[in-house]
Design a protein around this motif. Structure first.
Motif, PDB file in Angstrom:
ATOM      1  N   HIS A  18      87.375 -20.804  60.965  1.00 24.32           N
ATOM      2  CA  HIS A  18      88.135 -22.059  60.989  1.00 24.32           C
ATOM      3  C   HIS A  18      88.979 -22.137  62.265  1.00 24.32           C
ATOM      4  CE1 HIS A  18      90.432 -25.365  58.937  1.00 24.32           C
ATOM      5  NE2 HIS A  18      91.320 -24.991  59.838  1.00 24.32           N
ATOM      6  N   HIS A  65      88.795 -24.487  65.910  1.00 23.23           N
ATOM      7  CA  HIS A  65      89.915 -25.167  66.588  1.00 23.23           C
ATOM      8  C   HIS A  65      89.996 -24.776  68.061  1.00 23.23           C
ATOM      9  CE1 HIS A  65      91.377 -27.257  63.182  1.00 23.23           C
ATOM     10  NE2 HIS A  65      91.960 -26.237  62.578  1.00 23.23           N
ATOM     11  N   TYR A  81      97.141 -34.058  56.616  1.00 25.98           N
ATOM     12  CA  TYR A  81      96.646 -32.867  57.314  1.00 25.98           C
ATOM     13  C   TYR A  81      95.133 -32.744  57.163  1.00 25.98           C
ATOM     14  CZ  TYR A  81      95.470 -27.859  57.409  1.00 25.98           C
ATOM     15  OH  TYR A  81      94.853 -26.658  57.600  1.00 25.98           O
ATOM     16  N   GLU A 134      90.556 -30.979  61.687  1.00 27.42           N
ATOM     17  CA  GLU A 134      90.584 -30.193  60.447  1.00 27.42           C
ATOM     18  C   GLU A 134      89.332 -30.452  59.616  1.00 27.42           C
ATOM     19  OE1 GLU A 134      92.440 -27.808  59.912  1.00 27.42           O
ATOM     20  OE2 GLU A 134      94.121 -28.180  61.245  1.00 27.42           O
TER      21      GLU A 134
END
Ligand SMILES: [Zn+2]
Length: 127
Positions: A53, A57, A91, A97
């Motif tokens: 994850h 990013h 979020y 995300e």
């Protein structure tokens, strides 16, 4: 850097640093990525899913020359917070995300990922 992370996920270990500390991330979050550093609370061990994850990013950050990533991330979050009036939903609605959560379990994703994949989430808000 914890040598264990290298063994568990060599690809991420080569390009990112894991920094254990007592401040970041804020409570309620597993990890936070700033540049190529993954910040975790001291004693917290990340699963491969978490590492992947954060590595997604990092790829997104590089595509937007880092500053662009943070500007878009914050702008998108604030806009979503204004519309949704819910911190967690805002979020989770952030384009970056959504890509990271969608592919954090796909072990092959970082090698197969095409640049700017996150832009698909702008065009298709309900992917
Ligand atoms: Zn994330």
């Amino acid at each position: 850097m914890d040598a264990g992370y290298n063994g568990r996920h060599r690809e991420i270990g080569k390009t990112m640093k894991i920094i254990e500390n007592n401040i970041l991330p804020p409570k309620g979050y597993k990890a936070i990525t700033l540049l190529n550093c993954i910040f975790v609370r001291r004693g917290v061990k990340l699963a491969d899913t978490n590492l992947r994850h954060e590595a997604i990013h990092w790829e997104q950050e590089k595509e937007l020359l880092i500053v662009g990533f943070y500007l878009l991330y914050i702008a998108e979050f604030l806009l979503a917070l204004l519309c949704l009036r819910n911190w967690h939903k805002a979020y989770r609605s952030i384009t970056f995300e959504r890509e990271a959560y969608d592919y954090q379990d796909a072990w092959f994703y970082l090698e197969a990922r095409k640049h700017y994949t996150w832009t698909r989430y702008i065009r298709h808000k309900s992917i």
